[in-house]
Design a protein around this motif. Structure first.
Motif, PDB file in Angstrom:
ATOM      1  N   ASN A 108       0.819  -1.209   0.000  1.00 53.42           N
ATOM      2  CA  ASN A 108       0.000   0.000   0.000  1.00 53.42           C
ATOM      3  C   ASN A 108       0.852   1.258   0.000  1.00 53.42           C
ATOM      4  OD1 ASN A 108      -3.125  -0.674   0.622  1.00 53.42           O
ATOM      5  ND2 ASN A 108      -1.808  -2.197   1.579  1.00 53.42           N
ATOM      6  N   VAL A 109       0.449   2.211  -0.841  1.00 57.06           N
ATOM      7  CA  VAL A 109       1.081   3.528  -0.887  1.00 57.06           C
ATOM      8  C   VAL A 109      -0.014   4.565  -0.694  1.00 57.06           C
ATOM      9  CG1 VAL A 109       2.345   5.202  -2.271  1.00 57.06           C
ATOM     10  CG2 VAL A 109       2.859   2.755  -2.501  1.00 57.06           C
ATOM     11  N   SER A 110       0.096   5.385   0.343  1.00 64.82           N
ATOM     12  CA  SER A 110      -0.841   6.488   0.549  1.00 64.82           C
ATOM     13  C   SER A 110      -0.129   7.777   0.144  1.00 64.82           C
ATOM     14  CB  SER A 110      -1.282   6.562   2.014  1.00 64.82           C
ATOM     15  OG  SER A 110      -2.074   5.447   2.355  1.00 64.82           O
ATOM     16  N   PHE A 111      -0.583   8.373  -0.927  1.00 64.25           N
ATOM     17  CA  PHE A 111       0.084   9.562  -1.443  1.00 64.25           C
ATOM     18  C   PHE A 111      -0.213  10.778  -0.569  1.00 64.25           C
ATOM     19  CE2 PHE A 111       0.157   6.973  -5.301  1.00 64.25           C
ATOM     20  CZ  PHE A 111       1.445   7.198  -5.735  1.00 64.25           C
ATOM     21  N   HIS A 112       0.828  11.565  -0.347  1.00 64.66           N
ATOM     22  CA  HIS A 112       0.698  12.828   0.384  1.00 64.66           C
ATOM     23  C   HIS A 112       1.796  13.757  -0.104  1.00 64.66           C
ATOM     24  CE1 HIS A 112       4.096  11.453   2.854  1.00 64.66           C
ATOM     25  NE2 HIS A 112       3.444  10.307   2.978  1.00 64.66           N
ATOM     26  N   VAL A 113       1.882  14.916   0.498  1.00 63.58           N
ATOM     27  CA  VAL A 113       2.781  15.947  -0.015  1.00 63.58           C
ATOM     28  C   VAL A 113       4.251  15.528   0.027  1.00 63.58           C
ATOM     29  CG1 VAL A 113       3.035  17.121   2.211  1.00 63.58           C
ATOM     30  CG2 VAL A 113       3.276  18.436   0.086  1.00 63.58           C
ATOM     31  N   ASN A 114       4.617  14.613   0.930  1.00 65.32           N
ATOM     32  CA  ASN A 114       6.015  14.201   1.056  1.00 65.32           C
ATOM     33  C   ASN A 114       6.344  12.923   0.304  1.00 65.32           C
ATOM     34  OD1 ASN A 114       6.779  16.369   2.769  1.00 65.32           O
ATOM     35  ND2 ASN A 114       5.836  15.325   4.515  1.00 65.32           N
ATOM     36  N   THR A 115       5.374  12.344  -0.411  1.00 63.40           N
ATOM     37  CA  THR A 115       5.639  11.122  -1.180  1.00 63.40           C
ATOM     38  C   THR A 115       6.408  11.476  -2.439  1.00 63.40           C
ATOM     39  OG1 THR A 115       3.560  10.166  -0.383  1.00 63.40           O
ATOM     40  CG2 THR A 115       4.603   9.108  -2.275  1.00 63.40           C
ATOM     41  N   ASP A 116       7.590  10.917  -2.597  1.00 60.19           N
ATOM     42  CA  ASP A 116       8.389  11.192  -3.790  1.00 60.19           C
ATOM     43  C   ASP A 116       8.869   9.867  -4.397  1.00 60.19           C
ATOM     44  OD1 ASP A 116      10.391  10.342  -2.089  1.00 60.19           O
ATOM     45  OD2 ASP A 116      11.273  12.329  -1.817  1.00 60.19           O
ATOM     46  N   SER A 117       9.723   9.960  -5.400  1.00 60.96           N
ATOM     47  CA  SER A 117      10.164   8.761  -6.117  1.00 60.96           C
ATOM     48  C   SER A 117      10.905   7.786  -5.200  1.00 60.96           C
ATOM     49  CB  SER A 117      11.052   9.159  -7.289  1.00 60.96           C
ATOM     50  OG  SER A 117      12.159   9.922  -6.848  1.00 60.96           O
ATOM     51  N   SER A 118      11.707   8.303  -4.271  1.00 67.64           N
ATOM     52  CA  SER A 118      12.455   7.410  -3.384  1.00 67.64           C
ATOM     53  C   SER A 118      11.526   6.672  -2.426  1.00 67.64           C
ATOM     54  CB  SER A 118      13.507   8.190  -2.598  1.00 67.64           C
ATOM     55  OG  SER A 118      12.903   9.160  -1.761  1.00 67.64           O
ATOM     56  N   THR A 119      10.416   7.320  -2.042  1.00 69.04           N
ATOM     57  CA  THR A 119       9.433   6.654  -1.189  1.00 69.04           C
ATOM     58  C   THR A 119       8.861   5.436  -1.895  1.00 69.04           C
ATOM     59  OG1 THR A 119       8.814   8.810  -0.268  1.00 69.04           O
ATOM     60  CG2 THR A 119       7.324   6.969   0.175  1.00 69.04           C
ATOM     61  N   LEU A 120       8.642   5.558  -3.209  1.00 66.69           N
ATOM     62  CA  LEU A 120       8.003   4.505  -3.983  1.00 66.69           C
ATOM     63  C   LEU A 120       8.982   3.401  -4.378  1.00 66.69           C
ATOM     64  CD1 LEU A 120       5.835   6.724  -6.359  1.00 66.69           C
ATOM     65  CD2 LEU A 120       5.155   5.674  -4.205  1.00 66.69           C
ATOM     66  N   ILE A 121      10.146   3.801  -4.888  1.00 67.33           N
ATOM     67  CA  ILE A 121      11.105   2.816  -5.419  1.00 67.33           C
ATOM     68  C   ILE A 121      12.024   2.276  -4.336  1.00 67.33           C
ATOM     69  CG2 ILE A 121      13.004   2.460  -7.016  1.00 67.33           C
ATOM     70  CD1 ILE A 121      11.771   4.565  -8.811  1.00 67.33           C
ATOM     71  N   GLY A 122      12.556   3.162  -3.509  1.00 69.27           N
ATOM     72  CA  GLY A 122      13.471   2.738  -2.464  1.00 69.27           C
ATOM     73  C   GLY A 122      14.589   3.746  -2.272  1.00 69.27           C
ATOM     74  N   THR A 123      15.378   3.539  -1.250  1.00 71.50           N
ATOM     75  CA  THR A 123      16.471   4.445  -0.916  1.00 71.50           C
ATOM     76  C   THR A 123      17.752   3.656  -0.681  1.00 71.50           C
ATOM     77  OG1 THR A 123      15.814   4.347   1.413  1.00 71.50           O
ATOM     78  CG2 THR A 123      14.968   6.183   0.120  1.00 71.50           C
ATOM     79  N   ASP A 124      18.881   4.350  -0.749  1.00 72.00           N
ATOM     80  CA  ASP A 124      20.169   3.720  -0.481  1.00 72.00           C
ATOM     81  C   ASP A 124      20.285   3.366   0.997  1.00 72.00           C
ATOM     82  OD1 ASP A 124      21.002   4.005  -3.103  1.00 72.00           O
ATOM     83  OD2 ASP A 124      21.871   5.986  -2.753  1.00 72.00           O
ATOM     84  N   THR A 125      20.855   2.206   1.266  1.00 73.39           N
ATOM     85  CA  THR A 125      21.135   1.812   2.643  1.00 73.39           C
ATOM     86  C   THR A 125      22.494   1.116   2.691  1.00 73.39           C
ATOM     87  OG1 THR A 125      20.299   0.584   4.561  1.00 73.39           O
ATOM     88  CG2 THR A 125      19.941  -0.410   2.404  1.00 73.39           C
ATOM     89  N   PHE A 126      23.203   1.286   3.784  1.00 70.39           N
ATOM     90  CA  PHE A 126      24.542   0.708   3.917  1.00 70.39           C
ATOM     91  C   PHE A 126      24.425  -0.613   4.666  1.00 70.39           C
ATOM     92  CE2 PHE A 126      28.897   0.428   5.663  1.00 70.39           C
ATOM     93  CZ  PHE A 126      29.612   0.625   4.481  1.00 70.39           C
ATOM     94  N   THR A 127      24.679  -1.724   3.939  1.00 74.55           N
ATOM     95  CA  THR A 127      24.525  -3.066   4.513  1.00 74.55           C
ATOM     96  C   THR A 127      25.698  -3.943   4.085  1.00 74.55           C
ATOM     97  OG1 THR A 127      22.121  -2.866   4.354  1.00 74.55           O
ATOM     98  CG2 THR A 127      23.000  -5.065   4.729  1.00 74.55           C
ATOM     99  N   GLY A 128      26.284  -4.651   5.026  1.00 74.49           N
ATOM    100  CA  GLY A 128      27.375  -5.575   4.710  1.00 74.49           C
ATOM    101  C   GLY A 128      28.564  -4.912   4.062  1.00 74.49           C
ATOM    102  N   GLY A 129      28.824  -3.684   4.435  1.00 74.68           N
ATOM    103  CA  GLY A 129      29.981  -2.984   3.917  1.00 74.68           C
ATOM    104  C   GLY A 129      29.809  -2.385   2.538  1.00 74.68           C
ATOM    105  N   GLU A 130      28.567  -2.366   2.030  1.00 71.48           N
ATOM    106  CA  GLU A 130      28.326  -1.760   0.725  1.00 71.48           C
ATOM    107  C   GLU A 130      26.956  -1.085   0.687  1.00 71.48           C
ATOM    108  OE1 GLU A 130      28.462  -4.801  -2.223  1.00 71.48           O
ATOM    109  OE2 GLU A 130      26.781  -5.930  -1.391  1.00 71.48           O
ATOM    110  N   VAL A 131      26.829  -0.178  -0.276  1.00 80.82           N
ATOM    111  CA  VAL A 131      25.559   0.536  -0.439  1.00 80.82           C
ATOM    112  C   VAL A 131      24.616  -0.312  -1.292  1.00 80.82           C
ATOM    113  CG1 VAL A 131      24.434   2.606  -1.343  1.00 80.82           C
ATOM    114  CG2 VAL A 131      26.668   2.783  -0.220  1.00 80.82           C
ATOM    115  N   ARG A 132      23.427  -0.542  -0.791  1.00 80.75           N
ATOM    116  CA  ARG A 132      22.429  -1.315  -1.519  1.00 80.75           C
ATOM    117  C   ARG A 132      21.103  -0.555  -1.566  1.00 80.75           C
ATOM    118  NH1 ARG A 132      23.243  -7.466   0.964  1.00 80.75           N
ATOM    119  NH2 ARG A 132      25.450  -7.683   0.417  1.00 80.75           N
TER     120      ARG A 132
END
Length: 284
Positions: free
Chosen positions: A79-103
């Motif tokens: 589920n995605v509830s659209f609001h003023v702060n919903t942007d492309s990264s909210t929908l697709i995903g964001t960078d996270t640092f896991t296991g010594g690399e950015v994923r």
């Protein structure tokens, strides 16, 4: 549902199993959708690989239908509830640092793409241009997500998108033609008395028949006044009516339950008095 659609639906479910990480998202909705004709239209469109936009007024069952469709197809739902702060990264995903690399930490659209989920886009006409632009390649023949810095995410063949929209809410906007053209559109009709009765009766214990009938009548009275422009749509609140009935079954006086769940949502004094008068005719 027509027998032909039931057969095709079973074939779809046999063809596309659900991967283990997503099985927890296949959940039965608490309320069944009431409206066979609309249900058949939506199922037919989804079986043909279309994405569906459910549009209509308040309390017409758009989200209930979307949840029921995901359950009928046995697909994980996101589920995605659209609001003023919903942007492309909210929908697709964001960078996270896991296991010594950015994923890439997948957002709801990326997860739906990977696992063949049904992604429910709630209040899509509140989406910003940045968020809407992400949807174009996902919804058309390309069926992929191109994430800068990462590999493309192809769309699972079972993935579908179900969008909902209300008319005239604060913060809404007109959908652009490019986005609308990527959906089949179903107009949701206003709920009728027998549908409301079944919906309000779900999960309510025996002995509440009188209160259910009064709530059905009150909802229809308020909806008629909203349609005629006498009051706003604030008190035409199906969730509030269901909550009021539950409070009544727990022992709260009916008039008090309606007050806290319906009447007190009118913050304009003139409208409050109008709604109060309508409530008095049903609940004394």
């Amino acid at each position: 549902m027509r027998d032909e659609l039931k057969i095709r639906l079973e074939e779809f479910k046999k063809l596309y199993s659900v991967d283990a990480p997503a099985q927890g998202r296949v959940a039965q909705p608490p309320v069944a959708f009431i409206g066979e004709e609309i249900l058949d239209l939506a199922v037919s469109a989804l079986l043909q690989g279309e994405n569906v936009l459910l549009c209509g007024g308040k309390a017409t069952g758009k989200n209930i239908l979307a949840d029921n469709l995901a359950w009928l197809f046995a697909r994980p739902s996101y589920n995605v509830s659209f609001h003023v702060n919903t942007d492309s990264s909210t929908l697709i995903g964001t960078d996270t640092f896991t296991g010594g690399e950015v994923r890439l930490r997948d957002g709801p659209i990326a997860q739906a793409a990977r696992y063949g989920g049904f992604c429910i886009l709630d209040e899509i006409n509140m989406a910003k241009n940045d968020a809407v632009a992400v949807m174009h390649a996902v919804l058309d023949y390309r069926r992929l997500i191109d994430v800068p810095g990462y590999d493309c995410i192809p769309m699972h063949p079972a993935t579908r998108f179900l969008a909902t929209m209300n008319y005239g809410y604060a913060g809404t906007r007109e959908l652009n033609e490019a986005l609308v053209s990527r959906f089949t559109v179903i107009r949701m009709p206003t709920l009728q008395a027998h549908q409301l009765r079944r919906l309000l009766s779900a999960g309510i214990t025996n002995g509440a028949e009188e209160n259910i009938e009064r709530c059905v009548g009150l909802f229809l009275d308020l909806n008629e006044k909203a349609v005629n422009g006498e009051i706003s749509t604030h008190p035409v609140d199906l969730r509030g009516m269901i909550a009021a009935l539950r409070l009544m079954t727990d022992g709260m006086r009916p008039k008090d339950a309606i007050a806290v769940c319906i009447t007190n949502k009118c913050f304009d004094e003139y409208e409050f008095q109008l709604v109060q008068d309508v409530v008095t005719t049903r609940f004394g």
